[in-house]
Design an enzyme around this catalytic site. Sequence first.
Site, PDB file in Angstrom:
ATOM      1  N   ARG A  89      11.747  -5.598   4.695  1.00 12.73           N
ATOM      2  CA  ARG A  89      11.403  -4.178   4.489  1.00 12.73           C
ATOM      3  C   ARG A  89      12.390  -3.273   5.229  1.00 12.73           C
ATOM      4  O   ARG A  89      12.763  -3.530   6.371  1.00 12.73           O
ATOM      5  CB  ARG A  89       9.985  -3.896   4.986  1.00 12.73           C
ATOM      6  N   ARG A 123      -0.031  -8.930  13.456  1.00  8.41           N
ATOM      7  CA  ARG A 123      -0.635  -7.877  12.618  1.00  8.41           C
ATOM      8  C   ARG A 123      -1.545  -8.485  11.555  1.00  8.41           C
ATOM      9  O   ARG A 123      -2.586  -7.929  11.232  1.00  8.41           O
ATOM     10  CB  ARG A 123       0.465  -7.035  11.975  1.00  8.41           C
ATOM     11  N   LYS A 152       0.828  -1.213   0.000  1.00  7.85           N
ATOM     12  CA  LYS A 152       0.000   0.000   0.000  1.00  7.85           C
ATOM     13  C   LYS A 152       0.861   1.263   0.000  1.00  7.85           C
ATOM     14  O   LYS A 152       0.640   2.169  -0.787  1.00  7.85           O
ATOM     15  CB  LYS A 152      -0.913   0.040   1.249  1.00  7.85           C
ATOM     16  N   ARG A 154      -9.100   1.245   9.188  1.00  4.91           N
ATOM     17  CA  ARG A 154      -8.726  -0.136   9.479  1.00  4.91           C
ATOM     18  C   ARG A 154      -9.804  -0.851  10.279  1.00  4.91           C
ATOM     19  O   ARG A 154      -9.630  -2.018  10.613  1.00  4.91           O
ATOM     20  CB  ARG A 154      -7.443  -0.139  10.312  1.00  4.91           C
ATOM     21  N   ARG A 206      11.852  -1.416  10.831  1.00  3.02           N
ATOM     22  CA  ARG A 206      10.827  -1.138  11.833  1.00  3.02           C
ATOM     23  C   ARG A 206      10.781  -2.237  12.886  1.00  3.02           C
ATOM     24  O   ARG A 206      10.874  -3.418  12.555  1.00  3.02           O
ATOM     25  CB  ARG A 206       9.457  -1.034  11.148  1.00  3.02           C
TER      26      ARG A 206
HETATM   27  P1  ADP Z   1       1.697  -1.518   7.543  1.00  2.00           P
HETATM   28  O1  ADP Z   1       2.117  -0.513   6.512  1.00  2.00           O
HETATM   29  O2  ADP Z   1       2.685  -2.603   7.691  1.00  2.00           O
HETATM   30  O3  ADP Z   1       0.306  -2.025   7.357  1.00  2.00           O
HETATM   31  P2  ADP Z   1       1.319   0.760   9.232  1.00  2.00           P
HETATM   32  O4  ADP Z   1       2.542   1.588   9.122  1.00  2.00           O
HETATM   33  O5  ADP Z   1       0.146   1.137   8.407  1.00  2.00           O
HETATM   34  O6  ADP Z   1       1.716  -0.765   8.939  1.00  2.00           O
HETATM   35  O7  ADP Z   1       0.836   0.682  10.742  1.00  2.00           O
HETATM   36  C1  ADP Z   1       1.740   0.413  11.791  1.00  2.00           C
HETATM   37  C2  ADP Z   1       0.955   0.381  13.098  1.00  2.00           C
HETATM   38  O8  ADP Z   1       0.375   1.679  13.353  1.00  2.00           O
HETATM   39  C3  ADP Z   1      -0.211  -0.583  13.139  1.00  2.00           C
HETATM   40  O9  ADP Z   1       0.177  -1.918  13.465  1.00  2.00           O
HETATM   41  C4  ADP Z   1      -1.085   0.052  14.245  1.00  2.00           C
HETATM   42  O10 ADP Z   1      -0.558  -0.206  15.538  1.00  2.00           O
HETATM   43  C5  ADP Z   1      -0.904   1.539  13.960  1.00  2.00           C
HETATM   44  N1  ADP Z   1      -1.928   2.027  13.029  1.00  2.00           N
HETATM   45  C6  ADP Z   1      -1.719   2.506  11.774  1.00  2.00           C
HETATM   46  N2  ADP Z   1      -2.870   2.874  11.203  1.00  2.00           N
HETATM   47  C7  ADP Z   1      -3.852   2.637  12.114  1.00  2.00           C
HETATM   48  C8  ADP Z   1      -5.273   2.793  12.129  1.00  2.00           C
HETATM   49  N3  ADP Z   1      -5.933   3.276  11.059  1.00  2.00           N
HETATM   50  N4  ADP Z   1      -5.941   2.425  13.250  1.00  2.00           N
HETATM   51  C9  ADP Z   1      -5.309   1.957  14.322  1.00  2.00           C
HETATM   52  N5  ADP Z   1      -3.980   1.756  14.377  1.00  2.00           N
HETATM   53  C10 ADP Z   1      -3.250   2.100  13.289  1.00  2.00           C
HETATM   54  P1  ADP Z   2       2.262  -1.872   3.195  1.00  6.62           P
HETATM   55  O1  ADP Z   2       2.238  -0.369   3.159  1.00  6.62           O
HETATM   56  O2  ADP Z   2       1.036  -2.477   2.556  1.00  6.62           O
HETATM   57  O3  ADP Z   2       2.531  -2.432   4.554  1.00  6.62           O
HETATM   58  P2  ADP Z   2       4.816  -1.615   1.804  1.00  6.62           P
HETATM   59  O4  ADP Z   2       4.523  -0.733   0.647  1.00  6.62           O
HETATM   60  O5  ADP Z   2       5.533  -1.023   2.952  1.00  6.62           O
HETATM   61  O6  ADP Z   2       3.463  -2.374   2.288  1.00  6.62           O
HETATM   62  O7  ADP Z   2       5.644  -2.875   1.256  1.00  6.62           O
HETATM   63  C1  ADP Z   2       6.104  -3.903   2.132  1.00  6.62           C
HETATM   64  C2  ADP Z   2       7.472  -4.398   1.650  1.00  6.62           C
HETATM   65  O8  ADP Z   2       7.325  -5.114   0.425  1.00  6.62           O
HETATM   66  C3  ADP Z   2       8.485  -3.287   1.355  1.00  6.62           C
HETATM   67  O9  ADP Z   2       9.755  -3.758   1.700  1.00  6.62           O
HETATM   68  C4  ADP Z   2       8.374  -3.071  -0.168  1.00  6.62           C
HETATM   69  O10 ADP Z   2       9.596  -2.597  -0.733  1.00  6.62           O
HETATM   70  C5  ADP Z   2       8.056  -4.483  -0.632  1.00  6.62           C
HETATM   71  N1  ADP Z   2       7.155  -4.515  -1.811  1.00  6.62           N
HETATM   72  C6  ADP Z   2       6.100  -3.714  -2.071  1.00  6.62           C
HETATM   73  N2  ADP Z   2       5.496  -4.078  -3.229  1.00  6.62           N
HETATM   74  C7  ADP Z   2       6.176  -5.148  -3.708  1.00  6.62           C
HETATM   75  C8  ADP Z   2       6.042  -5.980  -4.879  1.00  6.62           C
HETATM   76  N3  ADP Z   2       5.066  -5.787  -5.767  1.00  6.62           N
HETATM   77  N4  ADP Z   2       6.944  -6.989  -5.027  1.00  6.62           N
HETATM   78  C9  ADP Z   2       7.932  -7.204  -4.100  1.00  6.62           C
HETATM   79  N5  ADP Z   2       8.113  -6.439  -2.988  1.00  6.62           N
HETATM   80  C10 ADP Z   2       7.245  -5.431  -2.781  1.00  6.62           C
END
Ligand code: ADP
Ligand code: ADP
Length: 220
Positions: A127, A174, A13, A88, A163
């Site tokens: 990541r 998660r 995302k 979420r 992270r």
């Molecule tokens: P990812 O990109 O791996 O999905 P995020 O960076 O979006 O992770 O989120 C990291 C953490 O921040 C989540 O595990 C949660 O603890 C918190 N968080 C992020 N967005 C939300 C939300 N919309 N509601 C509640 N907690 C959130």
């Molecule tokens: P999210 O925001 O949904 O948690 P991220 O955009 O942070 O996901 O991506 C999670 C990890 O996967 C990062 O290390 C990113 O570089 C990698 N990644 C994202 N898209 C792809 C893809 N299409 N193929 C392989 N790796 C990817």
Amino acid sequence: MFIVMLGVPGAGKGTQAQRLEERLGLRQVSTGDIFRENLRNQTPLGQLAKSYMDKGELVPDDVTIQMVEERLSRPDCARGAILDGFPRTLAQAAALDQMLSGKGQKVALVPLISVTDDEVMARLTGRRVCRRCQSVFHLLFNRPPPDGECPQGDKSQCDIYQRGDDQPETVRNRLFVYYKQTSPLIGYYFAHGLLAEINGAQEIDRVTSDLWDVLSRIQA
Ligand code: ADP
Ligand code: ADP
């Protein structure tokens, strides 16, 4: 135009939102990034969020909704935003609808980026993120710049880190939290005719071009 990026943690995302930001001229609003910034600055919000984030749990709805409402009220979101990581929960989705209808706006599209859980484990453990510009990298699939130059920064060096919540045990929780609390949003947005499923198990550029295709259809 307000776009909601949906998908499991690690689906891509943030990666895709960063690419769409420039193309669409809309800001990426990542709730995870906002929480992490508050954590770094040791604000009360950051201190509250930390205990939830460390465990891979969601920060309570009331706090999160208030934070997003404030963010979306700023001028750089007047034309819309790419929401990454929000909503979420169903309560957050309802609050977003209410916030936007107050401004005479609504969610335009909800791309659901689909990938398998195994793929997610591989992605999240590799990541890496830049503390300065929030750019997202992967040790194998999307390597950090070898010269360390920040791609979105002002020619300064990236400050790459892993992270704390990208450890395998936290990632598993998660995913569990996603299925329990966030996946009902798939039905919610499907019922509103806004869902567009995208195959996230392709190269990053292919995912971007599929996303672009669905966006072009709604803009046409
Ligand atoms: P990812 O990109 O791996 O999905 P995020 O960076 O979006 O992770 O989120 C990291 C953490 O921040 C989540 O595990 C949660 O603890 C918190 N968080 C992020 N967005 C939300 C939300 N919309 N509601 C509640 N907690 C959130
Ligand atoms: P999210 O925001 O949904 O948690 P991220 O955009 O942070 O996901 O991506 C999670 C990890 O996967 C990062 O290390 C990113 O570089 C990698 N990644 C994202 N898209 C792809 C893809 N299409 N193929 C392989 N790796 C990817």
